[in-house]
Design a protein around this motif. Structure first.
Motif, PDB file in Angstrom:
ATOM      1  N   LEU A  47       0.857  -1.186   0.000  1.00  0.00           N
ATOM      2  CA  LEU A  47       0.000   0.000   0.000  1.00  0.00           C
ATOM      3  C   LEU A  47       0.892   1.235   0.000  1.00  0.00           C
ATOM      4  O   LEU A  47       1.769   1.370   0.856  1.00  0.00           O
ATOM      5  CB  LEU A  47      -0.903   0.000   1.235  1.00  0.00           C
ATOM      6  CG  LEU A  47      -1.724  -1.265   1.464  1.00  0.00           C
ATOM      7  CD1 LEU A  47      -2.391  -1.222   2.818  1.00  0.00           C
ATOM      8  CD2 LEU A  47      -2.754  -1.420   0.367  1.00  0.00           C
ATOM      9  N   GLU A  48       0.669   2.110  -0.948  1.00  0.00           N
ATOM     10  CA  GLU A  48       1.475   3.324  -1.071  1.00  0.00           C
ATOM     11  C   GLU A  48       0.559   4.537  -0.941  1.00  0.00           C
ATOM     12  O   GLU A  48       0.253   5.204  -1.913  1.00  0.00           O
ATOM     13  CB  GLU A  48       2.205   3.324  -2.408  1.00  0.00           C
ATOM     14  CG  GLU A  48       3.147   2.146  -2.569  1.00  0.00           C
ATOM     15  CD  GLU A  48       3.799   2.096  -3.936  1.00  0.00           C
ATOM     16  OE1 GLU A  48       3.901   3.137  -4.597  1.00  0.00           O
ATOM     17  OE2 GLU A  48       4.194   0.992  -4.339  1.00  0.00           O
ATOM     18  N   GLU A  49       0.125   4.819   0.279  1.00  0.00           N
ATOM     19  CA  GLU A  49      -0.861   5.867   0.522  1.00  0.00           C
ATOM     20  C   GLU A  49      -0.266   7.135   1.121  1.00  0.00           C
ATOM     21  O   GLU A  49      -0.941   8.148   1.185  1.00  0.00           O
ATOM     22  CB  GLU A  49      -1.948   5.343   1.466  1.00  0.00           C
ATOM     23  CG  GLU A  49      -2.677   4.120   0.944  1.00  0.00           C
ATOM     24  CD  GLU A  49      -3.543   4.426  -0.255  1.00  0.00           C
ATOM     25  OE1 GLU A  49      -4.095   5.535  -0.315  1.00  0.00           O
ATOM     26  OE2 GLU A  49      -3.653   3.561  -1.138  1.00  0.00           O
ATOM     27  N   HIS A  50       0.962   7.105   1.588  1.00  0.00           N
ATOM     28  CA  HIS A  50       1.527   8.237   2.315  1.00  0.00           C
ATOM     29  C   HIS A  50       2.657   8.900   1.537  1.00  0.00           C
ATOM     30  O   HIS A  50       3.371   8.257   0.784  1.00  0.00           O
ATOM     31  CB  HIS A  50       2.032   7.787   3.684  1.00  0.00           C
ATOM     32  CG  HIS A  50       0.936   7.329   4.599  1.00  0.00           C
ATOM     33  ND1 HIS A  50       0.079   8.202   5.224  1.00  0.00           N
ATOM     34  CD2 HIS A  50       0.546   6.089   4.977  1.00  0.00           C
ATOM     35  CE1 HIS A  50      -0.785   7.523   5.957  1.00  0.00           C
ATOM     36  NE2 HIS A  50      -0.531   6.228   5.815  1.00  0.00           N
ATOM     37  N   SER A  51       2.819  10.206   1.776  1.00  0.00           N
ATOM     38  CA  SER A  51       3.872  10.953   1.098  1.00  0.00           C
ATOM     39  C   SER A  51       5.126  11.101   1.963  1.00  0.00           C
ATOM     40  O   SER A  51       6.151  11.573   1.475  1.00  0.00           O
ATOM     41  CB  SER A  51       3.360  12.337   0.691  1.00  0.00           C
ATOM     42  OG  SER A  51       2.950  13.065   1.827  1.00  0.00           O
ATOM     43  N   VAL A  52       5.035  10.735   3.237  1.00  0.00           N
ATOM     44  CA  VAL A  52       6.190  10.731   4.136  1.00  0.00           C
ATOM     45  C   VAL A  52       6.184   9.420   4.925  1.00  0.00           C
ATOM     46  O   VAL A  52       5.250   8.632   4.813  1.00  0.00           O
ATOM     47  CB  VAL A  52       6.188  11.955   5.090  1.00  0.00           C
ATOM     48  CG1 VAL A  52       6.335  13.247   4.320  1.00  0.00           C
ATOM     49  CG2 VAL A  52       4.945  11.993   5.936  1.00  0.00           C
ATOM     50  N   LEU A  53       7.192   9.212   5.749  1.00  0.00           N
ATOM     51  CA  LEU A  53       7.358   7.922   6.422  1.00  0.00           C
ATOM     52  C   LEU A  53       6.146   7.522   7.256  1.00  0.00           C
ATOM     53  O   LEU A  53       5.434   8.352   7.800  1.00  0.00           O
ATOM     54  CB  LEU A  53       8.620   7.904   7.273  1.00  0.00           C
ATOM     55  CG  LEU A  53       8.682   8.788   8.512  1.00  0.00           C
ATOM     56  CD1 LEU A  53       8.282   8.020   9.750  1.00  0.00           C
ATOM     57  CD2 LEU A  53      10.093   9.287   8.678  1.00  0.00           C
ATOM     58  N   ASN A  72       3.295  13.028   8.748  1.00  0.00           N
ATOM     59  CA  ASN A  72       2.619  14.309   8.464  1.00  0.00           C
ATOM     60  C   ASN A  72       1.220  14.372   9.042  1.00  0.00           C
ATOM     61  O   ASN A  72       0.387  15.156   8.610  1.00  0.00           O
ATOM     62  CB  ASN A  72       2.600  14.592   6.965  1.00  0.00           C
ATOM     63  CG  ASN A  72       1.739  13.644   6.192  1.00  0.00           C
ATOM     64  OD1 ASN A  72       1.250  12.644   6.717  1.00  0.00           O
ATOM     65  ND2 ASN A  72       1.550  13.921   4.920  1.00  0.00           N
ATOM     66  N   LYS A  73       0.938  13.527  10.034  1.00  0.00           N
ATOM     67  CA  LYS A  73      -0.321  13.522  10.795  1.00  0.00           C
ATOM     68  C   LYS A  73      -1.533  13.082   9.986  1.00  0.00           C
ATOM     69  O   LYS A  73      -2.643  13.526  10.220  1.00  0.00           O
ATOM     70  CB  LYS A  73      -0.571  14.905  11.419  1.00  0.00           C
ATOM     71  CG  LYS A  73       0.537  15.355  12.329  1.00  0.00           C
ATOM     72  CD  LYS A  73       0.274  16.752  12.861  1.00  0.00           C
ATOM     73  CE  LYS A  73       1.471  17.232  13.654  1.00  0.00           C
ATOM     74  NZ  LYS A  73       1.330  18.615  14.080  1.00  0.00           N
ATOM     75  N   THR A  74      -1.336  12.196   9.007  1.00  0.00           N
ATOM     76  CA  THR A  74      -2.436  11.639   8.241  1.00  0.00           C
ATOM     77  C   THR A  74      -2.635  10.167   8.601  1.00  0.00           C
ATOM     78  O   THR A  74      -1.702   9.488   9.016  1.00  0.00           O
ATOM     79  CB  THR A  74      -2.211  11.757   6.717  1.00  0.00           C
ATOM     80  OG1 THR A  74      -1.029  11.046   6.367  1.00  0.00           O
ATOM     81  CG2 THR A  74      -2.088  13.218   6.289  1.00  0.00           C
TER      82      THR A  74
END
Length: 79
Positions: A47-53, A72-74
């Motif tokens: 799953l590649e849903e985040h733009s940061v770690l 990034n608090k997501t």
């Protein structure tokens, strides 16, 4: 089998077993959550849903869902 050979270049920040023990998920600095079959230690999906770690990965105890959180608090919910 040693799963560390598959991810040795990526810092893993979190991992969690599914309630039935058939899957393991890991997440980390590569911004991907990887689902692994525990019997073969082969990847099931990524799953590649985040733009940061990714900071945490958790299976729902009551349904087949995976939650991931990011630096990034997501939060992302996957199946």
């Amino acid at each position: 089998m040693d799963v560390s050979k598959e991810v040795n270049s990526v810092k893993v920040t979190s991992c969690h077993f599914s309630l039935d023990g058939k899957l393991l998920t890991s997440g980390g600095h590569d911004k991907e959550a990887i689902l692994w079959y525990t019997d073969t230690l082969k990847p099931k999906s990524t799953l590649e849903e985040h733009s940061v770690l990714i900071t945490d990965v958790r299976f729902s105890p009551s349904m087949p869902r995976l939650a991931t959180s990011s630096f990034n608090k997501t939060v992302s919910l996957g199946c």
